[in-house]
Design a protein around this motif. Structure first.
Motif, PDB file in Angstrom:
ATOM      1  N   PRO A 136       0.801  -1.230   0.000  1.00 36.36           N
ATOM      2  CA  PRO A 136       0.000   0.000   0.000  1.00 36.36           C
ATOM      3  C   PRO A 136       0.829   1.272   0.000  1.00 36.36           C
ATOM      4  N   SER A 137       2.126   1.164   0.245  1.00 35.84           N
ATOM      5  CA  SER A 137       2.968   2.357   0.248  1.00 35.84           C
ATOM      6  C   SER A 137       3.341   2.812  -1.161  1.00 35.84           C
ATOM      7  N   ASP A 197       6.976  14.042  -7.860  1.00 30.39           N
ATOM      8  CA  ASP A 197       5.801  14.902  -8.002  1.00 30.39           C
ATOM      9  C   ASP A 197       4.519  14.076  -7.941  1.00 30.39           C
ATOM     10  N   LEU A 198       4.486  12.952  -8.662  1.00 32.24           N
ATOM     11  CA  LEU A 198       3.293  12.096  -8.648  1.00 32.24           C
ATOM     12  C   LEU A 198       3.075  11.490  -7.264  1.00 32.24           C
ATOM     13  N   ALA A 199       4.168  11.082  -6.607  1.00 30.86           N
ATOM     14  CA  ALA A 199       4.048  10.469  -5.282  1.00 30.86           C
ATOM     15  C   ALA A 199       3.470  11.436  -4.260  1.00 30.86           C
ATOM     16  N   ALA A 200       3.584  12.740  -4.524  1.00 31.30           N
ATOM     17  CA  ALA A 200       3.066  13.746  -3.601  1.00 31.30           C
ATOM     18  C   ALA A 200       1.612  14.097  -3.876  1.00 31.30           C
ATOM     19  N   GLN A 201       1.052  13.574  -4.963  1.00 32.74           N
ATOM     20  CA  GLN A 201      -0.327  13.886  -5.334  1.00 32.74           C
ATOM     21  C   GLN A 201      -1.310  12.956  -4.595  1.00 32.74           C
ATOM     22  N   PRO A 202      -2.601  13.310  -4.550  1.00 34.49           N
ATOM     23  CA  PRO A 202      -3.593  12.433  -3.905  1.00 34.49           C
ATOM     24  C   PRO A 202      -3.664  11.079  -4.629  1.00 34.49           C
ATOM     25  N   LEU A 261     -10.686  16.353   0.545  1.00 36.20           N
ATOM     26  CA  LEU A 261     -10.875  17.519   1.418  1.00 36.20           C
ATOM     27  C   LEU A 261      -9.544  18.193   1.728  1.00 36.20           C
ATOM     28  N   GLU A 262      -8.501  17.384   1.936  1.00 34.05           N
ATOM     29  CA  GLU A 262      -7.176  17.941   2.184  1.00 34.05           C
ATOM     30  C   GLU A 262      -6.665  18.679   0.949  1.00 34.05           C
ATOM     31  N   ALA A 263      -6.903  18.138  -0.239  1.00 35.13           N
ATOM     32  CA  ALA A 263      -6.449  18.785  -1.469  1.00 35.13           C
ATOM     33  C   ALA A 263      -7.135  20.130  -1.666  1.00 35.13           C
ATOM     34  N   LEU A 264      -8.433  20.184  -1.399  1.00 33.09           N
ATOM     35  CA  LEU A 264      -9.155  21.442  -1.525  1.00 33.09           C
ATOM     36  C   LEU A 264      -8.615  22.481  -0.542  1.00 33.09           C
ATOM     37  N   ALA A 265      -8.390  22.040   0.690  1.00 35.15           N
ATOM     38  CA  ALA A 265      -7.855  22.962   1.699  1.00 35.15           C
ATOM     39  C   ALA A 265      -6.462  23.447   1.316  1.00 35.15           C
ATOM     40  N   ALA A 266      -5.636  22.529   0.770  1.00 30.82           N
ATOM     41  CA  ALA A 266      -4.272  22.901   0.385  1.00 30.82           C
ATOM     42  C   ALA A 266      -4.276  23.939  -0.728  1.00 30.82           C
ATOM     43  N   VAL A 267      -5.194  23.796  -1.675  1.00 32.32           N
ATOM     44  CA  VAL A 267      -5.289  24.775  -2.761  1.00 32.32           C
ATOM     45  C   VAL A 267      -5.691  26.140  -2.218  1.00 32.32           C
ATOM     46  N   ILE A 268      -6.702  26.144  -1.356  1.00 33.83           N
ATOM     47  CA  ILE A 268      -7.197  27.404  -0.802  1.00 33.83           C
ATOM     48  C   ILE A 268      -6.128  28.077   0.061  1.00 33.83           C
ATOM     49  N   GLU A 269      -5.409  27.259   0.834  1.00 33.80           N
ATOM     50  CA  GLU A 269      -4.404  27.800   1.759  1.00 33.80           C
ATOM     51  C   GLU A 269      -3.027  27.959   1.116  1.00 33.80           C
ATOM     52  N   ARG A 270      -2.926  27.591  -0.157  1.00 34.88           N
ATOM     53  CA  ARG A 270      -1.691  27.733  -0.918  1.00 34.88           C
ATOM     54  C   ARG A 270      -0.509  27.055  -0.234  1.00 34.88           C
ATOM     55  N   ARG A 271      -0.700  25.788   0.051  1.00 32.97           N
ATOM     56  CA  ARG A 271       0.344  24.989   0.700  1.00 32.97           C
ATOM     57  C   ARG A 271       0.350  23.595   0.077  1.00 32.97           C
ATOM     58  N   PRO A 272       1.452  22.850   0.247  1.00 34.17           N
ATOM     59  CA  PRO A 272       1.460  21.465  -0.230  1.00 34.17           C
ATOM     60  C   PRO A 272       0.457  20.611   0.547  1.00 34.17           C
ATOM     61  N   VAL A 331      -0.958  16.988   2.148  1.00 33.39           N
ATOM     62  CA  VAL A 331      -0.418  15.771   2.759  1.00 33.39           C
ATOM     63  C   VAL A 331      -1.474  14.695   2.609  1.00 33.39           C
ATOM     64  N   TYR A 332      -1.180  13.663   1.837  1.00 37.47           N
ATOM     65  CA  TYR A 332      -2.211  12.694   1.453  1.00 37.47           C
ATOM     66  C   TYR A 332      -1.911  11.298   2.004  1.00 37.47           C
TER      67      TYR A 332
END
Length: 267
Positions: free
Chosen positions: A51-52, A205-210, A250-261, A263-264
């Motif tokens: 799963p990792s 880059d891909l590994a950091a995406q949802p 939900l984390e991705a939406l918050a990250a976009v709004i808050e302009r931060r990376p 964490v998925y």
């Protein structure tokens, strides 16, 4: 994590969410036989089970990505060749299907030659292909009296269109990296000495995406190969709705709004 399964013809290392699968018969230009293909299938299944794993990088050791089938081994089988090839192609089919069905995106890192079903075919079955500028692509099956495998008769025509696929498979041109890029067989071409670093950056880059979004997108695209747009719309709507209820979304939406990376966690 490193796993050789008691053999070293295909190597697997997993670290930081990135699984690296390396074909390891450099003296034979990573030409494949039944044993190597069986091992490749085992390694692909190991990626399924971990799963990792968020990204898979497929590459070859030595001067070439993969020279296709081991024609010397094939010739040595004599009258037993049909039985041997039934075994070898069965393992190639299973390995190819396992890579396509992985949730994680598969990046083919190509240098030197990518030829035959196990070279050119695996390139066509990857999700993204990064090639060094010196890479070359060659089908070659009909030149040895055989036919394309690894799903190439489907994947290549979807990538380049029917006429171009038939031209490539029947006349067997050797395509440069730039020609393959122009046809859509390759995603990106980079200088040879920057190939590894470019793939590492893309994989990171891909590994950091949802991961759920990546997996769902990959699945929708592959499953839609034989479908119409109208037939895919309901499935796309279902998947988007399902993903919207996940913690990663939900984390991705918050990250976009808050302009931060973001964490998925894959949930």
């Amino acid at each position: 994590m490193s796993d050789t399964g008691g053999r070293d013809d295909v190597l697997l290392d997993i670290a930081g969410g990135i699984a690296r699968i390396r074909l390891n018969r450099p003296a034979a230009s990573n030409a494949v036989d039944a044993a190597l293909l069986r091992r490749l299938h085992e390694v692909a299944l190991a990626c399924h089970a971990d799963p990792s794993v968020r990204v898979v990088v497929l590459s070859g050791e030595g001067r070439n990505f993969c020279a296709g089938g081991d024609v010397k081994t094939f010739l040595s089988k004599g009258e037993g060749l049909p039985d041997y090839l039934r075994e070898a192609t069965a393992w190639l089919q299973l390995a190819t299907a396992a890579l396509i069905q992985l949730k994680a995106p598969v990046i083919a890192q190509v240098h030197g030659f990518a030829a035959g079903g196990a070279g050119f075919g695996l390139v066509c079955a990857a999700d993204l292909v990064v090639a060094g500028e010196g890479a070359r692509f060659f089908s070659g099956a009909v030149r040895v009296g055989m036919a394309p495998d690894a799903g190439t008769t489907v994947t290549l025509s979807r990538i380049v269109g029917l006429r171009r696929a038939l031209d490539i498979l029947l006349t067997n041109p050797t395509l440069s990296a730039q020609e393959a890029l122009g046809l859509g067989i390759v995603s990106r071409v980079v200088p040879d000495d920057e190939l590894a670093a470019s793939v590492d950056a893309l994989a990171a880059d891909l590994a950091a995406q949802p991961p759920l979004g990546l997996a769902a997108t990959k699945r929708l695209v592959w499953d839609g190969l034989g479908s119409t747009v109208a037939a895919r719309l309901p499935e796309e709507a279902r998947v988007v709705s399902e993903l919207s209820g996940t913690a990663d979304s939900l984390e991705a939406l918050a990250a976009v709004i808050e302009r931060r990376p973001g964490v998925y966690e894959g949930r």
